[in-house]
Design an enzyme around this catalytic site. Structure first.
Site, PDB file in Angstrom:
ATOM      1  N   ASN A   1       0.773   1.380  -0.668  1.00  0.00           N
ATOM      2  CA  ASN A   1       0.373   2.612  -1.363  1.00  0.00           C
ATOM      3  C   ASN A   1      -0.301   3.632  -0.456  1.00  0.00           C
ATOM      4  O   ASN A   1      -0.535   4.765  -0.882  1.00  0.00           O
ATOM      5  CB  ASN A   1      -0.510   2.272  -2.567  1.00  0.00           C
ATOM      6  CG  ASN A   1       0.309   1.603  -3.657  1.00  0.00           C
ATOM      7  OD1 ASN A   1       1.544   1.556  -3.576  1.00  0.00           O
ATOM      8  ND2 ASN A   1      -0.346   1.061  -4.654  1.00  0.00           N
TER       9      ASN A   1
ATOM     10  N   ARG B   1       9.814   5.686  -7.899  1.00  0.00           N
ATOM     11  CA  ARG B   1       9.141   6.853  -8.487  1.00  0.00           C
ATOM     12  C   ARG B   1       8.320   7.624  -7.451  1.00  0.00           C
ATOM     13  O   ARG B   1       8.137   8.818  -7.555  1.00  0.00           O
ATOM     14  CB  ARG B   1       8.175   6.454  -9.588  1.00  0.00           C
ATOM     15  CG  ARG B   1       8.585   5.540 -10.633  1.00  0.00           C
ATOM     16  CD  ARG B   1       7.462   5.359 -11.618  1.00  0.00           C
ATOM     17  NE  ARG B   1       6.969   6.645 -12.079  1.00  0.00           N
ATOM     18  CZ  ARG B   1       5.939   7.288 -11.538  1.00  0.00           C
ATOM     19  NH1 ARG B   1       5.321   6.767 -10.499  1.00  0.00           N
ATOM     20  NH2 ARG B   1       5.552   8.455 -12.006  1.00  0.00           N
TER      21      ARG B   1
ATOM     22  N   PRO C   1       3.929  10.151 -16.373  1.00  0.00           N
ATOM     23  CA  PRO C   1       4.259  11.579 -16.265  1.00  0.00           C
ATOM     24  C   PRO C   1       3.745  12.179 -14.953  1.00  0.00           C
ATOM     25  O   PRO C   1       2.883  11.587 -14.288  1.00  0.00           O
ATOM     26  CB  PRO C   1       3.544  12.202 -17.462  1.00  0.00           C
ATOM     27  CG  PRO C   1       2.433  11.270 -17.768  1.00  0.00           C
ATOM     28  CD  PRO C   1       2.923   9.892 -17.409  1.00  0.00           C
TER      29      PRO C   1
ATOM     30  N   ASP D   1       2.886  15.655 -14.917  1.00  0.00           N
ATOM     31  CA  ASP D   1       2.413  16.986 -15.317  1.00  0.00           C
ATOM     32  C   ASP D   1       1.281  17.493 -14.430  1.00  0.00           C
ATOM     33  O   ASP D   1       1.237  18.674 -14.050  1.00  0.00           O
ATOM     34  CB  ASP D   1       1.978  16.987 -16.783  1.00  0.00           C
ATOM     35  CG  ASP D   1       0.916  15.920 -17.046  1.00  0.00           C
ATOM     36  OD1 ASP D   1       1.225  14.726 -16.856  1.00  0.00           O
ATOM     37  OD2 ASP D   1      -0.219  16.274 -17.391  1.00  0.00           O
TER      38      ASP D   1
ATOM     39  N   ASP E   1      -4.220  -2.468 -10.355  1.00  0.00           N
ATOM     40  CA  ASP E   1      -3.179  -3.225  -9.650  1.00  0.00           C
ATOM     41  C   ASP E   1      -3.574  -4.681  -9.423  1.00  0.00           C
ATOM     42  O   ASP E   1      -2.761  -5.464  -8.941  1.00  0.00           O
ATOM     43  CB  ASP E   1      -2.848  -2.579  -8.299  1.00  0.00           C
ATOM     44  CG  ASP E   1      -2.142  -1.254  -8.484  1.00  0.00           C
ATOM     45  OD1 ASP E   1      -2.010  -0.509  -7.500  1.00  0.00           O
ATOM     46  OD2 ASP E   1      -1.740  -0.951  -9.625  1.00  0.00           O
TER      47      ASP E   1
ATOM     48  N   ILE F   1      -5.898   2.177 -17.573  1.00  0.00           N
ATOM     49  CA  ILE F   1      -5.128   3.141 -16.780  1.00  0.00           C
ATOM     50  C   ILE F   1      -3.706   3.298 -17.306  1.00  0.00           C
ATOM     51  O   ILE F   1      -3.234   4.422 -17.515  1.00  0.00           O
ATOM     52  CB  ILE F   1      -5.102   2.714 -15.288  1.00  0.00           C
ATOM     53  CG1 ILE F   1      -6.514   2.485 -14.755  1.00  0.00           C
ATOM     54  CG2 ILE F   1      -4.329   3.742 -14.464  1.00  0.00           C
ATOM     55  CD1 ILE F   1      -7.396   3.716 -14.717  1.00  0.00           C
TER      56      ILE F   1
HETATM   57  C1  EPZ Z   1      -0.560   4.945  -7.941  1.00  0.00           C
HETATM   58  O1  EPZ Z   1       0.374   5.295  -8.948  1.00  0.00           O
HETATM   59  C2  EPZ Z   1      -0.090   3.610  -7.383  1.00  0.00           C
HETATM   60  N1  EPZ Z   1       1.244   3.768  -6.788  1.00  0.00           N
HETATM   61  C3  EPZ Z   1      -0.038   2.559  -8.492  1.00  0.00           C
HETATM   62  O2  EPZ Z   1       0.296   1.310  -7.897  1.00  0.00           O
HETATM   63  C4  EPZ Z   1      -1.451   2.438  -9.095  1.00  0.00           C
HETATM   64  O3  EPZ Z   1      -1.407   1.527 -10.179  1.00  0.00           O
HETATM   65  C5  EPZ Z   1      -1.918   3.812  -9.594  1.00  0.00           C
HETATM   66  O4  EPZ Z   1      -1.872   4.770  -8.506  1.00  0.00           O
HETATM   67  C6  EPZ Z   1      -3.338   3.772 -10.128  1.00  0.00           C
HETATM   68  O5  EPZ Z   1      -4.206   3.284  -9.147  1.00  0.00           O
HETATM   69  C7  EPZ Z   1       1.343   4.297  -5.543  1.00  0.00           C
HETATM   70  O6  EPZ Z   1       0.353   4.647  -4.923  1.00  0.00           O
HETATM   71  C8  EPZ Z   1       2.729   4.417  -4.981  1.00  0.00           C
HETATM   72  P1  EPZ Z   1      -1.801   7.795 -11.205  1.00  0.00           P
HETATM   73  P2  EPZ Z   1       0.331   6.799  -9.581  1.00  0.00           P
HETATM   74  O7  EPZ Z   1      -1.132   9.109 -11.044  1.00  0.00           O
HETATM   75  O8  EPZ Z   1      -0.039   7.771  -8.546  1.00  0.00           O
HETATM   76  C9  EPZ Z   1      -1.605   9.291 -15.705  1.00  0.00           C
HETATM   77  C10 EPZ Z   1       1.467  -0.705  -7.620  1.00  0.00           C
HETATM   78  O9  EPZ Z   1       1.514  -1.725  -8.315  1.00  0.00           O
HETATM   79  N2  EPZ Z   1      -1.011  10.517 -15.144  1.00  0.00           N
HETATM   80  O10 EPZ Z   1      -3.179   7.605 -10.635  1.00  0.00           O
HETATM   81  O11 EPZ Z   1       1.591   6.995 -10.340  1.00  0.00           O
HETATM   82  C11 EPZ Z   1      -0.656   8.109 -15.597  1.00  0.00           C
HETATM   83  O12 EPZ Z   1       0.218   8.055 -16.700  1.00  0.00           O
HETATM   84  C12 EPZ Z   1       1.518   0.658  -8.290  1.00  0.00           C
HETATM   85  O13 EPZ Z   1       1.352  -0.679  -6.372  1.00  0.00           O
HETATM   86  C13 EPZ Z   1      -0.723  11.592 -15.987  1.00  0.00           C
HETATM   87  O14 EPZ Z   1      -0.949  11.526 -17.201  1.00  0.00           O
HETATM   88  O15 EPZ Z   1      -0.879   6.636 -10.616  1.00  0.00           O
HETATM   89  C14 EPZ Z   1      -1.598   6.930 -15.583  1.00  0.00           C
HETATM   90  O16 EPZ Z   1      -1.927   6.586 -16.919  1.00  0.00           O
HETATM   91  C15 EPZ Z   1       1.670   0.548  -9.807  1.00  0.00           C
HETATM   92  N3  EPZ Z   1      -0.183  12.713 -15.468  1.00  0.00           N
HETATM   93  C16 EPZ Z   1      -2.840   7.457 -14.888  1.00  0.00           C
HETATM   94  O17 EPZ Z   1      -2.742   8.903 -14.923  1.00  0.00           O
HETATM   95  C17 EPZ Z   1       0.088  12.847 -14.121  1.00  0.00           C
HETATM   96  O18 EPZ Z   1       0.575  13.911 -13.685  1.00  0.00           O
HETATM   97  C18 EPZ Z   1      -2.964   7.041 -13.433  1.00  0.00           C
HETATM   98  O19 EPZ Z   1      -1.778   7.428 -12.767  1.00  0.00           O
HETATM   99  C19 EPZ Z   1      -0.211  11.747 -13.274  1.00  0.00           C
HETATM  100  C20 EPZ Z   1      -0.756  10.599 -13.813  1.00  0.00           C
END
Ligand code: EPZ
Length: 419
Positions: free
Chosen positions: A23, A91, A121, A123, A304, A326
């Site tokens: 990550n 993704r 998402p 957004d 994670d 989360i």
């Molecule tokens: C990163 O995902 C990691 N992936 C994930 O690891 C990790 O679980 C996550 O961060 C949280 O720590 C990578 O780094 C490649 P977020 P990311 O944007 O960036 C919501 C693994 O197992 N959200 O922090 O996609 C979203 O739905 C993976 O290694 C919005 O609503 O996570 C979620 O509920 C799985 N709108 C929360 O925020 C947005 O525009 C956290 O998502 C963006 C996110």
């Protein structure tokens, strides 16, 4: 499709080395899009998602290659499109949006779908980039972004501390005209690693690791060489492996300073966790004590590590409550653990684990990366044989997992299966 065949019961003992962080590597490799020069990376894990990222960089016109943990990304004339066929497999490809807009003033990225753990998402990514002057339209499943006059520094706040949103905005802001102030940003160590890489390339970023990041835009980012930080989630997975199998593991390169919440919970559960020079020594306790966990953005308990920690609760005596704050669907491993004899009741974002101390081997199926890792941990401590299917999910985030586990006493092997 491959499966893991595991015979449970052997305590894991010895030393295991943590690879570079998936990550951190994904955004840091894609950040090379914004760099006007060649970039040499070290400590890059050989994972499916890394190879997908290298394929994407080649599609965009950057000659990229992986060799023995080193990646060279050459400079070159770039295109602006990340195609659906590639983005649907990873993704995190959406992280090329920010650097493409910064460098090429245009980007066409297939809208990333959801995945097993949630809708995921983007957004907040788009809102942040729009604050810097980008405009987007969504056509035929693609995000098409343009900023013909270049990005401008802006002051904005995220609705939630999104890791990917912070990373996209950070990479874009480096080449924006003027200063950008981003509030309510993610504080994950991988964000700090990305900011340190960008600063090595000549960016002017401050505040990484806190809730407010300030970026002074520069004209150009220069090629450099950089080593990826160690993977705190792989490291945590090995610490839990020592706990559930009743063994003792020295986890080399374990970034303990980035793992306080997890280490605290492992100690609360009775494990001996000793931070030493070069790594962490984890010793099981018997019996393990049940504890409650609640996932939070960093520095809280990492989502994670939630599936893996649930296996430890199955091995503990008594009730432990798991709250997943989360992602909206990150209990896919629960039904598989129940098939192995676990007593777990899910109620919305909470799961009550009534630890009985034992699990029975069974055929189970990985649904996503960390759920798959949890099922491997369950197999290692179950009575009898466990077959974990669809381990391509696990190959996304764990380098040579069966080799590393076998080297410390696990009875695990990869079998190829027609499904
Ligand atoms: C990163 O995902 C990691 N992936 C994930 O690891 C990790 O679980 C996550 O961060 C949280 O720590 C990578 O780094 C490649 P977020 P990311 O944007 O960036 C919501 C693994 O197992 N959200 O922090 O996609 C979203 O739905 C993976 O290694 C919005 O609503 O996570 C979620 O509920 C799985 N709108 C929360 O925020 C947005 O525009 C956290 O998502 C963006 C996110």
């Amino acid at each position: 499709m491959d499966s893991f065949l595991i015979k449970g019961g052997a305590p894991l003992n010895g030393e295991v080395t943590v690879s570079g962080s998936k990550n951190a590597a994904l955004p840091i490799l894609l950040a090379s899009i914004a760099v006007d020069g060649d970039v040499q990376y070290g400590n890059v894990p050989d994972l499916r998602d890394i190879r997908t990222t290298i394929r994407l960089l080649n599609i965009l016109g950057r000659g990229a290659s992986l060799e023995d943990g080193r990646v060279l990304v050459k400079n070159g004339e770039m295109g602006i499109e990340a195609p659906y066929d590639l983005v649907k497999t990873m993704r995190a490809s959406v992280l090329c949006l920010g650097p493409l807009l910064a460098r090429k003033r245009e980007a066409k990225v297939s809208l990333p779908g959801g995945c097993a753990i949630g809708a995921r998402p983007v957004d907040q990514h788009l809102l942040a980039l729009e604050s810097m002057g980008a405009s987007f339209d969504l056509q035929n499943g693609y995000i098409h972004g343009t900023c013909p006059d270049g990005l401008k520094g802006a002051h904005f706040s995220f609705s939630m501390p999104t890791v990917g949103g912070t990373e996209n905005a950070l990479m874009a802001a480096c080449l924006a005209q003027g200063e950008t102030v981003m509030e309510n940003v993610a504080r994950e160590p991988e964000i700090v690693d990305l900011a340190n890489f960008l600063n090595r390339c000549g960016a002017r970023i401050e505040g990484q690791g806190s809730s407010v990041i300030t970026v002074k835009g520069v004209e150009r980012l220069y090629g450099c060489s950089y080593d990826i930080m160690p993977d705190r989630i792989e490291a945590g997975t090995f610490l839990v492996a020592a706990g559930v199998t009743g063994g003792e593991l020295f986890v080399r390169n374990c970034p303990a300073a980035d793992m306080a919440a997890l280490l605290g919970k492992l100690r609360e559960a009775g494990m001996e966790i000793e931070e030493r020079e070069g790594g962490v020594l984890a010793r099981a306790a018997s019996p393990l004590k049940a504890v409650d966990i609640s996932t939070q953005p960093h520095p809280g308990f990492p989502t994670d590590m939630q599936p893996q920690f649930m296996v430890l609760l199955c091995r503990a005596q008594g009730p432990g409550m798991v709250r997943e704050n989360i992602f909206e669907n990150r209990f896919m491993h629960v039904q598989e653990l129940v098939r192995m004899g676990a007593d777990i009741q899910v109620n919305g974002p909470s799961a009550l684990v009534r630890g009985t101390g034992r699990l029975e081997g069974a055929p189970v199926m990985a649904s996503d990366l960390r759920a798959g890792a949890a099922l491997v941990l369950a197999g290692l401590c179950a009575e009898g044989e466990t077959r974990v299917q669809r381990i391509y999910h696990i190959d996304r985030g764990y380098e040579r997992l069966e080799e590393k586990l076998s080297a410390v006493g696990a009875d695990i092997r990869r079998v190829h299966e027609q499904e």
